[in-house]
Design an enzyme around this catalytic site. Structure first.
Site, PDB file in Angstrom:
ATOM      1  N   LYS A 223      77.238 -69.118  18.707  1.00 50.65           N
ATOM      2  CA  LYS A 223      77.082 -68.246  17.538  1.00 50.65           C
ATOM      3  C   LYS A 223      75.600 -67.966  17.337  1.00 50.65           C
ATOM      4  O   LYS A 223      74.816 -68.878  17.090  1.00 50.65           O
ATOM      5  CB  LYS A 223      77.659 -68.924  16.292  1.00 50.65           C
ATOM      6  CG  LYS A 223      77.368 -68.177  14.992  1.00 50.65           C
ATOM      7  CD  LYS A 223      77.866 -68.942  13.772  1.00 50.65           C
ATOM      8  CE  LYS A 223      77.417 -68.253  12.473  1.00 50.65           C
ATOM      9  NZ  LYS A 223      77.788 -69.025  11.276  1.00 50.65           N
TER      10      LYS A 223
ATOM     11  N   ASP B 234      72.216 -64.317   8.188  1.00 53.07           N
ATOM     12  CA  ASP B 234      73.524 -64.246   7.557  1.00 53.07           C
ATOM     13  C   ASP B 234      73.363 -64.011   6.062  1.00 53.07           C
ATOM     14  O   ASP B 234      73.107 -64.934   5.299  1.00 53.07           O
ATOM     15  CB  ASP B 234      74.297 -65.553   7.817  1.00 53.07           C
ATOM     16  CG  ASP B 234      75.701 -65.494   7.235  1.00 53.07           C
ATOM     17  OD1 ASP B 234      76.141 -64.383   6.859  1.00 53.07           O
ATOM     18  OD2 ASP B 234      76.363 -66.548   7.177  1.00 53.07           O
TER      19      ASP B 234
ATOM     20  N   LYS C 235      75.930 -63.749  -0.069  1.00 57.08           N
ATOM     21  CA  LYS C 235      75.542 -65.091  -0.516  1.00 57.08           C
ATOM     22  C   LYS C 235      74.685 -64.924  -1.767  1.00 57.08           C
ATOM     23  O   LYS C 235      73.553 -64.461  -1.679  1.00 57.08           O
ATOM     24  CB  LYS C 235      74.743 -65.799   0.581  1.00 57.08           C
ATOM     25  CG  LYS C 235      75.572 -66.231   1.785  1.00 57.08           C
ATOM     26  CD  LYS C 235      74.714 -66.982   2.788  1.00 57.08           C
ATOM     27  CE  LYS C 235      75.450 -67.231   4.098  1.00 57.08           C
ATOM     28  NZ  LYS C 235      76.481 -68.282   4.013  1.00 57.08           N
TER      29      LYS C 235
ATOM     30  N   ASP D 266      71.124 -69.492  11.439  1.00 59.05           N
ATOM     31  CA  ASP D 266      72.545 -69.403  11.765  1.00 59.05           C
ATOM     32  C   ASP D 266      72.764 -68.984  13.225  1.00 59.05           C
ATOM     33  O   ASP D 266      73.876 -68.734  13.646  1.00 59.05           O
ATOM     34  CB  ASP D 266      73.233 -68.403  10.812  1.00 59.05           C
ATOM     35  CG  ASP D 266      74.630 -68.848  10.421  1.00 59.05           C
ATOM     36  OD1 ASP D 266      75.030 -69.956  10.808  1.00 59.05           O
ATOM     37  OD2 ASP D 266      75.326 -68.069   9.740  1.00 59.05           O
TER      38      ASP D 266
ATOM     39  N   ASP E 216      81.723 -63.626   4.947  1.00 57.63           N
ATOM     40  CA  ASP E 216      80.773 -64.705   5.238  1.00 57.63           C
ATOM     41  C   ASP E 216      81.330 -65.659   6.298  1.00 57.63           C
ATOM     42  O   ASP E 216      80.613 -66.536   6.778  1.00 57.63           O
ATOM     43  CB  ASP E 216      80.427 -65.460   3.944  1.00 57.63           C
ATOM     44  CG  ASP E 216      79.114 -66.208   4.054  1.00 57.63           C
ATOM     45  OD1 ASP E 216      78.424 -66.066   5.090  1.00 57.63           O
ATOM     46  OD2 ASP E 216      78.776 -66.953   3.108  1.00 57.63           O
TER      47      ASP E 216
ATOM     48  N   GLU F 129      81.689 -64.974   9.286  1.00 60.13           N
ATOM     49  CA  GLU F 129      81.413 -64.071  10.403  1.00 60.13           C
ATOM     50  C   GLU F 129      81.233 -64.804  11.726  1.00 60.13           C
ATOM     51  O   GLU F 129      81.343 -64.204  12.786  1.00 60.13           O
ATOM     52  CB  GLU F 129      80.160 -63.235  10.096  1.00 60.13           C
ATOM     53  CG  GLU F 129      78.824 -63.919  10.375  1.00 60.13           C
ATOM     54  CD  GLU F 129      78.550 -65.147   9.514  1.00 60.13           C
ATOM     55  OE1 GLU F 129      79.160 -65.255   8.428  1.00 60.13           O
ATOM     56  OE2 GLU F 129      77.766 -66.000   9.934  1.00 60.13           O
TER      57      GLU F 129
ATOM     58  N   ARG G  22      83.058 -67.120  13.269  1.00 58.26           N
ATOM     59  CA  ARG G  22      84.265 -67.132  14.093  1.00 58.26           C
ATOM     60  C   ARG G  22      84.562 -65.736  14.619  1.00 58.26           C
ATOM     61  O   ARG G  22      85.065 -65.567  15.727  1.00 58.26           O
ATOM     62  CB  ARG G  22      85.433 -67.731  13.292  1.00 58.26           C
ATOM     63  CG  ARG G  22      85.836 -66.958  12.085  1.00 58.26           C
ATOM     64  CD  ARG G  22      86.677 -67.774  11.096  1.00 58.26           C
ATOM     65  NE  ARG G  22      85.862 -68.653  10.257  1.00 58.26           N
ATOM     66  CZ  ARG G  22      86.325 -69.387   9.252  1.00 58.26           C
ATOM     67  NH1 ARG G  22      87.609 -69.380   8.970  1.00 58.26           N
ATOM     68  NH2 ARG G  22      85.519 -70.140   8.549  1.00 58.26           N
TER      69      ARG G  22
END
Ligand SMILES: [Zn+2]
Length: 505
Positions: free
Chosen positions: A255, A260, A267, A278, A338, A340, A342
């Site tokens: 990932k 993010d 967020k 992230d 959020d 995202e 996966r």
């Protein structure tokens, strides 16, 4: 790129303290060289804290400054990280004092077989300088000029050589992980990888039509960021082909969310800071490939995918309630933008599955590595990765082996297992949807919050058709590194690439 360019300073093996050309002696063991025994005894006599805090003083006998950073008193529950920490602290103190050429005495341990290697890695940890500081202020690119290491074993040269190879991988992982959202935006990660891993086979998917058609879940996350050319996402495939016929195949998906914002499920409330980290999963995968490229295993085939994308917010943001069909043909309703991570890995993971099948690769083992859930942090605690095997990998005892290896090399794991209810949780609620991507509560308030995404990744990629009873069982392990990769704003740790390298290469 040569390994030297990736190291924080020149590193050499010392044979004798007196001939090491060092300007300070760093000691972490309570057992000290004969020249220091008397002075250490005197210090202990008047300073009850001598063996529990870091001291800096001059040895009259050796005519040399000494930094003493004692290894903590060990209980049954301590592990080899105690050595790493002591070494890191000794270097930190020496640097603060202004020394430029420390000599670290690396102790052996009866209890921890890899204490020497881990001590060296602990010292190197402390020497890392963030890539942007190296680039912007070249005179601060190195914290010291030279590190000398005295290891009293015939294997000293080998230990240091191995530590430097591992460190070169950790450097790559830290560089990508630590870079801010602009310095390590997806196109610039591609440039970095092109430069550092130039000898590996490479395929970069950045064409929007291809992403939309072949990596639709990734494309959904990329939709807002794609409006800004310098933020456009790409999936970077890297491949190492061994010289001999492969005995096994590692296929790693990372990932790489370069920032993010949460997307339209933004967020809020001050929790966005730190979200440039992230991308530490993709960073770890790139670092692992650097180690592979240095070690050149004779019969292990490795394919990697770095899913580099920014989860931006804007008029093109993907939003909750949208329905997308994954590469494997599974209809997914977005429940929370959020979640995202996966989304951005799923189709690349599916592609790995297809490659393993199409090319009949020997003994394939698929991985996802991601800073995926806050739940991993509250469940494992700082410093611990979590490994979740699918049924096939679990039957092979994989996660337990990874845990055992990680424990002995200072990169510990918790092992989680999948349950039927983790799969049930994701099932579609109404006609027209097969899977719901996430609920609308933070993972920290969702029971099984770090296991559920692993089930999702199995369900939306068709890996659920490659279980133990299938014609073609495929091993898959999801690794959540949210708790181990970094605690913002600390420097990323590069976990879990040492454990992975020691387990699989
Ligand atoms: Zn997110």
């Amino acid at each position: 790129m040569g390994i030297e360019r990736l190291l924080p300073c020149s590193v050499k093996v010392a044979k004798l303290i007196q001939k090491s050309s060092c300007d300070v002696l760093c000691i972490i063991d309570r057992q000290v060289p004969p020249e220091l025994v008397e002075q250490f005894g005197e210090c202990r006599a008047f300073d009850k804290a001598f063996d529990s805090v870091v001291s800096c003083f001059k040895s009259q006998q050796l005519n040399l400054p000494v930094v003493y950073s004692p290894i903590q008193e060990l209980s049954d529950y301590h592990d080899v990280r105690t050595y790493q920490k002591a070494a890191a602290k000794s270097l930190e103190r020496a640097i603060k004092a202004g020394f430029k050429s420390p000599l670290l005495l690396v102790p052996a341990s009866k209890r921890f077989a890899n204490a020497e290697l881990c001590t060296v890695l602990g010292a190197l940890d402390q020497l890392y300088v963030p890539i942007q500081l190296r680039e912007d202020v070249p005179e601060q690119a190195k914290r010291i000029a030279q590190l000398s290491l005295l290891i009293e074993t015939p294997r000293a040269e080998d230990i240091i050589k191995e530590a430097l190879v591992l460190e070169s991988g950790r450097m790559v992982a830290r560089d990508i992980g630590v870079g801010d959202p602009e310095r390590m935006a997806p196109p610039r990660v591609e440039d970095y990888v092109n430069n550092v891993l130039s000898s590996l086979k490479k395929e970069v998917i950045s064409d929007l039509d291809v992403l939309q058609k072949d990596y639709p879940l990734f494309a959904a996350v990329n939709r807002a960021a794609n409006q800004v050319s310098r933020h456009r996402g790409r999936i970077i495939f890297l491949e190492y082909v061994p010289p001999k016929p492969a005995r096994k195949t590692l296929m790693l998906v990372g990932k790489g969310v370069t920032y993010d914002t949460g997307g339209a499920d933004i967020k809020a409330g001050g929790v966005m800071a730190g979200m440039s980290r992230d991308k530490c999963g993709a960073a770890a995968v790139a670092g692992f490939m650097q180690i592979v490229n240095e070690q050149k295993p004779a019969d292990v085939h490795v394919i990697a995918a770095l899913c580099m994308v920014r989860n931006s917010v804007g008029e093109e943001s993907y939003v909750s309630d949208e329905i997308h069909t994954s590469r494997a043909g599974v209809r997914i309703r977005v429940g929370n933008t959020d979640a995202e991570g996966r989304m951005c890995m799923a189709d690349a993971l599916c592609r790995m599955k297809e490659i393993a099948i199409e090319r009949q690769l020997p003994d394939p083992h698929l991985f996802t590595i991601a800073t995926l859930t806050g739940h991993a942090c509250i469940s494992a605690g700082d410093g611990y990765s979590i490994a979740i095997d699918n049924s096939v990998a679990q039957k092979a005892g994989h996660a337990r082996l990874l845990q055992e290896t990680g424990q002995s090399f200072g990169e510990p794991f918790e092992v989680s297992v999948l349950r039927p209810d983790d799969f049930d949780f994701n099932k579609g609620k109404v006609i027209g949807e097969d899977i719901v991507q996430a609920n609308n509560a933070p993972s920290t308030r969702t029971p099984r919050g770090h296991q559920i995404p692993a089930a999702f990744l199995i369900q939306v990629t068709g890996l659920d058709k490659h279980g133990l009873e299938s014609n073609l069982p495929i091993k898959y392990t999801h690794i959540d590194i949210a708790a181990s990769a970094c605690v913002f704003p600390e420097i990323p740790t590069a976990a879990p690439i040492v454990a992975l390298a020691k387990t699989h290469l």
